[in-house]
Design a protein around this motif. Structure first.
Motif, PDB file in Angstrom:
ATOM      1  N   SER A 158       0.949  -1.223  -0.128  1.00  0.00           N
ATOM      2  CA  SER A 158      -0.029  -0.059   0.057  1.00  0.00           C
ATOM      3  C   SER A 158       0.836   1.225  -0.072  1.00  0.00           C
ATOM      4  CB  SER A 158      -0.864   0.026   1.086  1.00  0.00           C
ATOM      5  OG  SER A 158      -0.134   0.207   2.322  1.00  0.00           O
ATOM      6  N   LEU A 159       0.250   2.304  -0.485  1.00  0.00           N
ATOM      7  CA  LEU A 159       1.026   3.649  -0.341  1.00  0.00           C
ATOM      8  C   LEU A 159       1.385   3.860   1.165  1.00  0.00           C
ATOM      9  CD1 LEU A 159       1.816   6.196  -1.737  1.00  0.00           C
ATOM     10  CD2 LEU A 159      -0.292   7.381  -1.125  1.00  0.00           C
ATOM     11  N   LYS A 160       0.928   3.679   2.121  1.00  0.00           N
ATOM     12  CA  LYS A 160       1.162   3.707   3.274  1.00  0.00           C
ATOM     13  C   LYS A 160       2.258   2.949   3.843  1.00  0.00           C
ATOM     14  CE  LYS A 160      -0.671   4.123   8.139  1.00  0.00           C
ATOM     15  NZ  LYS A 160      -2.123   3.821   8.917  1.00  0.00           N
ATOM     16  N   MET A 161       2.371   1.840   3.385  1.00  0.00           N
ATOM     17  CA  MET A 161       3.520   0.920   3.451  1.00  0.00           C
ATOM     18  C   MET A 161       4.848   1.588   2.899  1.00  0.00           C
ATOM     19  SD  MET A 161       4.886  -1.871   4.844  1.00  0.00           S
ATOM     20  CE  MET A 161       3.578  -2.971   5.359  1.00  0.00           C
ATOM     21  N   LYS A 162       4.600   1.975   1.528  1.00  0.00           N
ATOM     22  CA  LYS A 162       5.762   2.452   1.050  1.00  0.00           C
ATOM     23  C   LYS A 162       6.272   3.877   1.774  1.00  0.00           C
ATOM     24  CE  LYS A 162       4.232   0.878  -3.447  1.00  0.00           C
ATOM     25  NZ  LYS A 162       3.705   1.275  -4.801  1.00  0.00           N
ATOM     26  N   ILE A 163       5.415   4.643   2.231  1.00  0.00           N
ATOM     27  CA  ILE A 163       5.782   5.769   3.055  1.00  0.00           C
ATOM     28  C   ILE A 163       6.448   5.613   4.255  1.00  0.00           C
ATOM     29  CG2 ILE A 163       5.091   7.801   4.286  1.00  0.00           C
ATOM     30  CD1 ILE A 163       2.796   8.004   2.231  1.00  0.00           C
TER      31      ILE A 163
END
Length: 334
Positions: free
Chosen positions: A49-54
């Motif tokens: 997810s985008l959150k994981m990447k961040i």
């Protein structure tokens, strides 16, 4: 990794202010995380997810900045030292062992069981610490539940000696996770979920148990539970994910010397994992050898040896600087 994201964000500017004041910073890093892929579910973050990447980019930035700001980073495991080397100059890294202080036999196993209300004829498996996904509490509870449903006449008990993870307890997803385990343990007569264990009662649970299990889903820091197990000379088993904890050469040589197969201390997070734990629990010879190994490890990480090592690696140079500073000041005054 336990939900303290705000604290991590505030830590770097706090350390920078200390650095700018001219002070030397020795930072003790209990956990070393490179990415959150393995523990995403612990934090309710979906993989890819985008959150994981961040989060993954953020932790790399944090590690690099930490390495630039502090003068020394102290870690409590060889594996963690190897991990942090990717972000911090190796000259700044100090690896010390978490020391073990052997406890006195103030109370017997029988007395501890009486106080806790456990049957003296039961074999007791102990999980100790905060109840969380990362530490594998749910896997242990569910697999034990399956085993007991098929073998309900066996005199074996699982004790989850711990309560809600402090930094996660107000999050809805964690509340659901904890309540599910609470309901499961309440339905099974051979399982106990104690809730928070006061300091003065910790000894009772370790004295009362037969086998300590650490079903962690990863290795991000030194384990206080393992430290307690060694202090009380208790047989223990680790999940396959924690196998790297045996990377210390001295520990591996001790296993070979005692003719203990490393596989006897490890179980997988699969259907056969609980079977291995129960098999060990029932095997008197294996349990005896694991107890001996636990006591040997306690000697390796004994307080006297470890504290001397810690002083020489961390505080000896500071003491010399301080003494030199005083001597220099006195010379000026004379």
């Amino acid at each position: 990794a336990d939900g303290g994201g705000k604290n991590i964000i505030l830590l770097l500017p706090f350390l920078l202010m200390i650095k700018l004041s001219g002070r030397e910073i020795i930072f003790f890093s209990h956990n070393v995380v490179e990415n959150f892929d393995e523990i995403g579910q612990h934090l309710n973050i979906a993989k890819n997810s985008l959150k994981m990447k961040i989060y993954n980019k953020g932790i790399k930035f944090y590690n690099k900045m930490l390495g630039k700001i502090v003068d020394k980073v102290v870690v409590l495991d060889k594996i963690l030292a190897e991990r942090i080397k990717k972000y911090v100059d190796s000259k700044k890294i100090i690896n010390i062992n978490i020391w073990v202080e052997k406890t006195k036999d103030e109370i017997s196993e029988e007395e501890a069981r009486i106080k806790l209300g456990f049957n003296s004829k039961e074999k007791i498996i102990l999980y100790f610490g905060f109840v969380s996904w990362y530490k594998g509490a749910d896997w242990l509870v569910k697999e034990f539940e399956k085993y007991i449903n098929k073998n309900n006449r066996e005199k074996v008990r699982l004790v989850i000696a711990g309560g809600e993870a402090y930094s996660l307890k107000n999050k809805k997803y964690y509340q659901k996770y904890y309540q599910d385990l609470k309901i499961r343990t309440e339905k099974c007569k051979q399982m106990d979920l104690t809730g928070f264990v006061p300091e003065d009662e910790i000894k009772l649970y370790f004295r009362a148990c037969d086998l300590v299990v650490l079903p962690y889903r990863g290795l991000i820091g030194a384990s206080g539970t393992l430290n307690h197990a060694l202090s009380y000379g208790k047989a223990f088993m680790l999940s396959k994910k924690m196998e790297k904890a045996f990377g210390n050469g001295e520990i591996e040589s001790k296993l070979k010397m005692m003719k203990i197969n490393k596989d006897n201390l490890v179980f997988e997070h699969n259907r056969g994992g609980m079977g291995e734990i129960i098999k060990t629990l029932k095997d008197g010879r294996r349990m005896s050898s694991l107890e001996k190994f636990s006591k040997e490890m306690a000697m390796i990480y004994g307080f006297k040896n470890s504290i001397k090592n810690e002083y020489n690696k961390i505080y000896a140079n500071l003491a010399k600087k301080e003494v030199f500073g005083i001597a220099k000041k006195n010379k000026k005054n004379s």
